[in-house]
Design a protein around this motif. Structure first.
Motif, mmCIF file in Angstrom:
data_model
loop_
_atom_site.group_PDB
_atom_site.id
_atom_site.type_symbol
_atom_site.label_atom_id
_atom_site.label_comp_id
_atom_site.label_asym_id
_atom_site.label_seq_id
_atom_site.Cartn_x
_atom_site.Cartn_y
_atom_site.Cartn_z
ATOM 1 N N ALA A 248 0.829 -1.210 0.000
ATOM 2 C CA ALA A 248 0.000 0.000 0.000
ATOM 3 C C ALA A 248 0.865 1.262 0.000
ATOM 4 C CB ALA A 248 -0.922 -0.001 1.213
ATOM 5 N N LEU A 249 1.911 1.272 0.811
ATOM 6 C CA LEU A 249 2.781 2.451 0.880
ATOM 7 C C LEU A 249 3.502 2.682 -0.445
ATOM 8 C CD1 LEU A 249 4.326 2.118 4.475
ATOM 9 C CD2 LEU A 249 2.419 3.544 3.732
ATOM 10 N N ASN A 250 3.943 1.602 -1.084
ATOM 11 C CA ASN A 250 4.598 1.746 -2.388
ATOM 12 C C ASN A 250 3.652 2.322 -3.431
ATOM 13 O OD1 ASN A 250 7.507 0.712 -2.594
ATOM 14 N ND2 ASN A 250 6.554 -0.869 -1.335
ATOM 15 N N SER A 251 2.365 2.001 -3.310
ATOM 16 C CA SER A 251 1.391 2.547 -4.262
ATOM 17 C C SER A 251 1.238 4.056 -4.101
ATOM 18 C CB SER A 251 0.034 1.860 -4.080
ATOM 19 O OG SER A 251 -0.590 2.281 -2.884
ATOM 20 N N TYR A 252 1.648 4.582 -2.939
ATOM 21 C CA TYR A 252 1.625 6.024 -2.695
ATOM 22 C C TYR A 252 2.998 6.668 -2.959
ATOM 23 C CZ TYR A 252 -3.012 5.857 -0.547
ATOM 24 O OH TYR A 252 -4.363 5.707 -0.310
ATOM 25 N N GLY A 253 3.904 5.913 -3.552
ATOM 26 C CA GLY A 253 5.220 6.452 -3.883
ATOM 27 C C GLY A 253 6.196 6.449 -2.734
ATOM 28 N N ILE A 254 5.905 5.694 -1.684
ATOM 29 C CA ILE A 254 6.801 5.588 -0.531
ATOM 30 C C ILE A 254 7.605 4.297 -0.655
ATOM 31 C CG2 ILE A 254 6.889 5.308 1.980
ATOM 32 C CD1 ILE A 254 4.229 6.943 2.052
ATOM 33 N N LYS A 255 8.935 4.400 -0.597
ATOM 34 C CA LYS A 255 9.791 3.222 -0.777
ATOM 35 C C LYS A 255 9.770 2.385 0.503
ATOM 36 C CE LYS A 255 13.615 3.527 -3.042
ATOM 37 N NZ LYS A 255 15.015 3.908 -3.407
ATOM 38 N N ALA A 256 8.941 1.340 0.498
ATOM 39 C CA ALA A 256 8.777 0.495 1.687
ATOM 40 C C ALA A 256 9.028 -0.959 1.332
ATOM 41 C CB ALA A 256 7.367 0.662 2.259
ATOM 42 N N ILE A 257 9.485 -1.719 2.331
ATOM 43 C CA ILE A 257 9.784 -3.140 2.136
ATOM 44 C C ILE A 257 9.265 -3.908 3.340
ATOM 45 C CG2 ILE A 257 12.070 -3.085 3.225
ATOM 46 C CD1 ILE A 257 13.007 -4.882 0.856
ATOM 47 N N PHE A 280 15.815 1.594 0.966
ATOM 48 C CA PHE A 280 14.398 1.805 1.268
ATOM 49 C C PHE A 280 14.303 2.670 2.518
ATOM 50 C CE2 PHE A 280 14.237 -1.868 -1.420
ATOM 51 C CZ PHE A 280 13.010 -1.799 -2.074
ATOM 52 N N ASP A 281 13.354 3.606 2.518
ATOM 53 C CA ASP A 281 13.192 4.487 3.677
ATOM 54 C C ASP A 281 12.412 3.813 4.801
ATOM 55 O OD1 ASP A 281 14.484 6.600 2.377
ATOM 56 O OD2 ASP A 281 12.622 7.236 1.392
ATOM 57 N N VAL A 282 11.513 2.890 4.431
ATOM 58 C CA VAL A 282 10.565 2.329 5.395
ATOM 59 C C VAL A 282 10.617 0.811 5.362
ATOM 60 C CG1 VAL A 282 8.133 2.206 6.092
ATOM 61 C CG2 VAL A 282 9.042 4.312 5.070
ATOM 62 N N VAL A 283 10.634 0.186 6.540
ATOM 63 C CA VAL A 283 10.471 -1.254 6.634
ATOM 64 C C VAL A 283 9.213 -1.530 7.455
ATOM 65 C CG1 VAL A 283 11.976 -1.472 8.676
ATOM 66 C CG2 VAL A 283 11.557 -3.464 7.241
ATOM 67 N N CYS A 284 8.328 -2.377 6.890
ATOM 68 C CA CYS A 284 7.120 -2.824 7.594
ATOM 69 C C CYS A 284 7.443 -4.217 8.115
ATOM 70 C CB CYS A 284 5.928 -2.858 6.658
ATOM 71 S SG CYS A 284 5.584 -1.265 5.864
ATOM 72 N N ALA A 285 7.493 -4.378 9.434
ATOM 73 C CA ALA A 285 8.086 -5.583 9.989
ATOM 74 C C ALA A 285 7.337 -6.107 11.202
ATOM 75 C CB ALA A 285 9.546 -5.302 10.378
ATOM 76 N N THR A 286 7.496 -7.397 11.453
ATOM 77 C CA THR A 286 7.063 -7.953 12.726
ATOM 78 C C THR A 286 8.110 -7.590 13.773
ATOM 79 O OG1 THR A 286 8.137 -10.021 12.084
ATOM 80 C CG2 THR A 286 5.760 -9.857 11.724
ATOM 81 N N VAL A 287 7.803 -7.855 15.041
ATOM 82 C CA VAL A 287 8.674 -7.373 16.117
ATOM 83 C C VAL A 287 10.033 -8.060 16.133
ATOM 84 C CG1 VAL A 287 6.796 -6.629 17.576
ATOM 85 C CG2 VAL A 287 7.628 -8.976 17.759
ATOM 86 N N ALA A 288 10.209 -9.135 15.330
ATOM 87 C CA ALA A 288 11.518 -9.786 15.260
ATOM 88 C C ALA A 288 12.570 -8.858 14.669
ATOM 89 C CB ALA A 288 11.425 -11.046 14.412
ATOM 90 N N PHE A 289 12.109 -7.822 13.944
ATOM 91 C CA PHE A 289 13.050 -6.931 13.277
ATOM 92 C C PHE A 289 13.523 -5.826 14.227
ATOM 93 C CE2 PHE A 289 14.217 -3.154 10.888
ATOM 94 C CZ PHE A 289 15.056 -3.677 9.928
#
Length: 619
Positions: A248-257, A280-289
C-alpha cells in the motif's frame, strides 16, 4: 581512567562518558560483576567494549542474533578494533580461522550466541585468555522478559567455570521482577545493579485509537510524507499485514519493504540489508526486526498494532533516535488488537503476569496522564513533572487536585502493611463487607470506608493513575501487591500535590473513538562516485547537511557498509554546527576518533570548505 578516556576518544570519537559508563567500566576493571540497565541508544556497548580494548586477552560477548553480532563487529572493525563473530551460518574453515585467532589473543572481542557458547564452553573458552564476559540483551534470560530464550538459562555455567572473570549483563528493558530473575539465573558474585535513566526526551509519544484499517493507512501515509527521506519502522502484529502495508505504501510512492520470519532467508536478509543501507526508507516488519539493528538514523517508529507489554513497546520505540536527535513515535490502538492479544495471553501459560502487563499497556493507550511519566514510573523512575512532548501534554485533559484522594489510597496501602492488591484496596476504601476483609482485620483500619463516595470504576481509574504517575507500584514477586514509592510518600505526607485527570464513565468506555487520538550486504558492485552538488538553499546549514549526506552515502556504497557506520546523523549535525575547516577542528567532532580522522578527515574537510566557498587545502 585517564587511559580509558584516551581510548574513548581514539576509537569512538567521544571526549566524555555518559552517565554511569565510567562507574560500570571501573567495576569491570576491578573484576567485579554487574547488571546494567540502559535505554536503547544509552551507550551500553561502550561499557564492555572499552574495557575489552584496554585489558589483555579477549572479551566474550554473548548476543542473541546474527544480525546484531554482524552490526557490532562491523562497527568495531570500522573503528580499528579487532573483533569477530562465531555463528552457525559461517563456513567451517572460517570458524576455525577465528578460533585460532582467539586462542592467539589476536581478537579483542568475540561475539557468540548462547547456543554457540555452550558448544565451546569445554573446548575453545578454556584455551582463551578471557578478559571479561558480556551478556547482551540479558532480558532474554528471564521468563518474565519480553524475549525469553531458554538457551540463556544455561549461562549460569559461566560463573562456575570462570569464577575470576568479571561478568556484565546488559539490557535496555527490565522491570523489577525481570531484574531479580536475571541475577538469580546467572548466579553472579555480589553483583552491583546500574540503572540509567529511562527517559528519552528526544522521542515524541502519540497514540491514536479506534482507526479502521483504511484510516490507519491514510494516517501513516500522511505521517511519512511529512517526514520525507527519513528512515522509519512500522511494526505489525501479523506477517500478512507487513506485506499488505508495504504494498500500500509503495502505491503512494513511498519506498517500503516487508520483513518477517516467514520470508525465505535470502529475501529476509536482503530486506534488512536494503533498509540498513538506505535503499528503502521504510520497513514494515514484525517485532523480530530491529533487535539486531544498530541503525542510528531511524527517525520514527509506528506501531500498526498495540504491543503486548510496556517492555516490548519501550524496546521497539527505542530504535528511533538512538543518536539523541528529535524522533517521533506513533501507536495505533483498537479493540481488535486487545482481543487478539488477550487470546495470546491465555495460550501463553503465564497468564497472571502476562495479563497484568497487557492491562498496563492498555491503560497506557487509554490514559489522560503524561505518557512519559507512565513509562518512567513503570521502570521505577520518578518524574514529578509532565514531559510536554506527548499527545496528552500537547492536548491536556481537565485536571483536579486529587491530593486527598491519593492520600486516602496510599494511607490504606501503608496501614495494610503493603500486602494488598488493587481490588482489595478499593474494597477497603469503599467499605466492602467481604469476608476476606474481616478475616484480615482490614475493617478496623482508619481508612476503611474512607472512599465510599466514589464508585468502584472511579477508584479503579484513579488507582491506575496513581500507578502511572509513579505514586505506587505493583510488586509482581509478592503476589502483585501495591507498594508506596518515595514519590508517593511525598504526596502522602503533604510535601507534594497530586493532579489527577477528571474521569467520566461516559467518556471512558471501550468505544475507542477518534477522540482519543489527540491530534488527529549485497555482492559488491563497481563503484562510481558522482559529483556532489550542494542543493540550492538560502540556508548554508541546510546545503551543507545535504552535501555531507551525499558524501556519506557515496562512501558507504563504496565500502559496502551502512551509512550510519561511516558517521551518525549526530556527527553530521555536529559538523554543520561547528563547520570544521581543518583536520584539527574535524577531530573535535562527535564520533570522530583517530581511525576515522585518518580515513575520512581530508575528504569531509575538503567538502565543507567547498560548500563554504573557502580555498582548497593541500593536505
Amino acid at each position: 581512567m585517564k587511559e580509558i578516556e584516551a581510548l574513548l576518544k581514539k576509537f569512538f570519537g567521544y571526549t566524555s562518558f555518559r552517565p554511569l559508563q565510567a562507574n560500570i567500566i571501573k567495576r569491570i576493571l576491578d573484576k567485579k560483576d554487574s547488571l546494567v540497565l540502559m535505554p536503547t541508544g544509552g551507550g551500553k556497548s561502550i561499557c564492555f567494549q572499552l574495557p575489552a580494548i584496554y585489558l589483555p586477552g579477549t572479551a566474550v560477548v554473548i548476543s542473541p542474533l546474527i544480525a546484531l553480532m554482524k552490526d557490532q563487529v562491523e562497527g568495531l572493525l570500522s573503528n580499528g578494533i579487532p573483533a569477530a563473530a562465531l555463528n552457525s551460518s559461517m563456513p567451517d574453515a572460517e570458524r576455525q580461522r577465528i578460533k585460532q585467532l582467539c586462542m592467539q589473543g589476536k581478537v579483542k572481542l568475540l561475539y557468540i550466541s548462547p547456543e554457540g557458547l555452550m558448544g565451546e564452553v569445554d573446548w575453545l573458552l578454556p584455551r582463551m585468555d578471557i578478559s571479561l564476559i558480556a551478556i547482551d540483551e540479558a532480558h532474554c534470560i528471564s521468563q518474565w522478559g519480553h524475549d525469553f530464550r531458554p538457551e540463556y538459562t544455561q549461562l549460569a555455567v559461566l560463573k562456575e567455570r570462570f569464577p575470576k572473570v568479571p561478568i556484565v549483563a546488559l539490557t535496555a528493558t527490565a522491570d523489577k521482577i525481570t531484574r531479580l530473575d536475571i541475577l538469580n539465573q546467572l548466579k553472579l558474585n555480589d553483583p552491583q545493579t546500574f540503572i540509567s535513566s529511562f527517559d528519552r526526551p528526544n522521542l515524541s509519544l502519540t497514540v491514536k485509537r479506534g482507526f479502521s484499517k483504511k484510516e490507519k493507512i491514510a494516517s501513516i501515509v500522511h505521517f511519512i510524507n511529512a517526514r520525507k527521506q527519513q528512515s522509519g519502522i512500522v511494526y505489525c502484529m501479523k506477517r500478512s499485514d507487513t506485506e499488505e502495508l508495504a504494498e500500500a505504501l509503495n502505491s503512494y510512492g513511498i519506498k517500503a519493504i516487508a520483513y518477517h520470519a516467514g520470508l525465505a532467508p535470502a529475501r529476509r536478509e536482503k530486506a534488512q540489508d536494503d533498509y540498513i543501507n538506505d535503499r528503502f526508507d521504510v520497513v514494515c516488519a514484525t517485532v523480530a526486526f530491529g533487535m539486531g539493528i544498530d541503525k542510528s538514523n531511524v527517525r520514527w517508529v509506528i506501531h500498526y498494532n498495540m504491543p503486548g507489554s510496556i517492555e516490548n513497546y519501550y524496546q521497539e520505540i527505542g530504535r528511533a533516535g538512538r543518536d539523541g536527535l528529535p524522533s517521533d513515535t506513533l501507536l495505533f490502538y483498537s479493540l481488535g488488537d486487545l482481543v487478539l492479544l488477550r487470546r495470546f495471553v491465555e495460550e501463553s501459560g503465564q497468564s497472571d503476569i502476562t495479563s497484568e502487563k497487557l492491562e498496563r499497556m492498555k491503560r497506557y493507550c487509554e490514559t489522560d496522564v503524561c505518557r512519559r511519566r507512565i513509562l518512567l514510573s513503570y521502570f521505577g523512575e520518578e518524574a514529578e513533572h509532565d514531559c510536554g512532548n506527548c499527545d496528552v501534554c500537547k492536548n491536556p485533559p481537565q485536571r483536579f487536585d486529587g491530593t486527598i484522594l491519593v492520600q486516602k489510597a496510599l494511607s490504606a496501602v501503608v496501614r495494610t502493611g503493603e500486602r494488598v492488591g488493587i481490588q482489595m484496596l478499593i474494597d477497603i476504601l469503599r467499605g466492602s463487607f467481604r469476608q476476606e476483609i474481616r478475616q484480615h482485620g482490614y475493617d478496623q483500619l482508619k481508612t476503611y470506608g474512607a472512599g465510599r463516595d466514589l464508585s468502584y470504576k472511579e477508584w479503579k481509574e484513579y488507582v491506575y493513575q496513581m500507578l502511572q504517575l509513579g505514586y505506587a507500584e505493583v510488586d509482581y514477586a509478592a503476589g502483585r501487591t501495591l507498594k508506596v514509592t518515595p514519590l508517593g510518600s511525598k504526596v502522602l505526607y503533604g510535601e507534594l500535590k497530586a493532579q489527577l485527570a477528571t474521569w467520566n464513565e461516559d467518556e471512558n468506555t471501550d468505544n475507542y473513538s477518534d477522540k482519543g487520538s489527540r491530534g488527529t550486504r549485497e555482492t559488491k558492485k563497481k563503484f562510481k562516485a558522482s559529483p556532489i552538488r550542494p542543493i540550492d538553499s538560502d540556508s548554508i546549514e541546510e546545503s551543507l547537511l545535504d552535501s555531507l549526506r551525499q558524501l556519506r552515502k557515496q562512501l558507504a556504497e563504496r565500502e559496502s557498509m551502512p551509512a550510519y557506520i561511516i558517521f551518525s546523523d549526530q556527527s553530521l549535525q555536529d559538523m554543520v554546527e561547528k563547520k570544521p575547516v581543518t583536520l584539527d577542528e574535524f577531530s573535535e567532532i562527535i564520533g570522530v576518533g583517530q581511525i576515522k580522522l585518518d580515513k575520512y578527515g581530508k575528504v569531509f574537510v575538503s567538502l565543507i570548505r567547498f560548500v563554504l566557498k573557502l580555498p582548497k587545502l593541500n593536505f
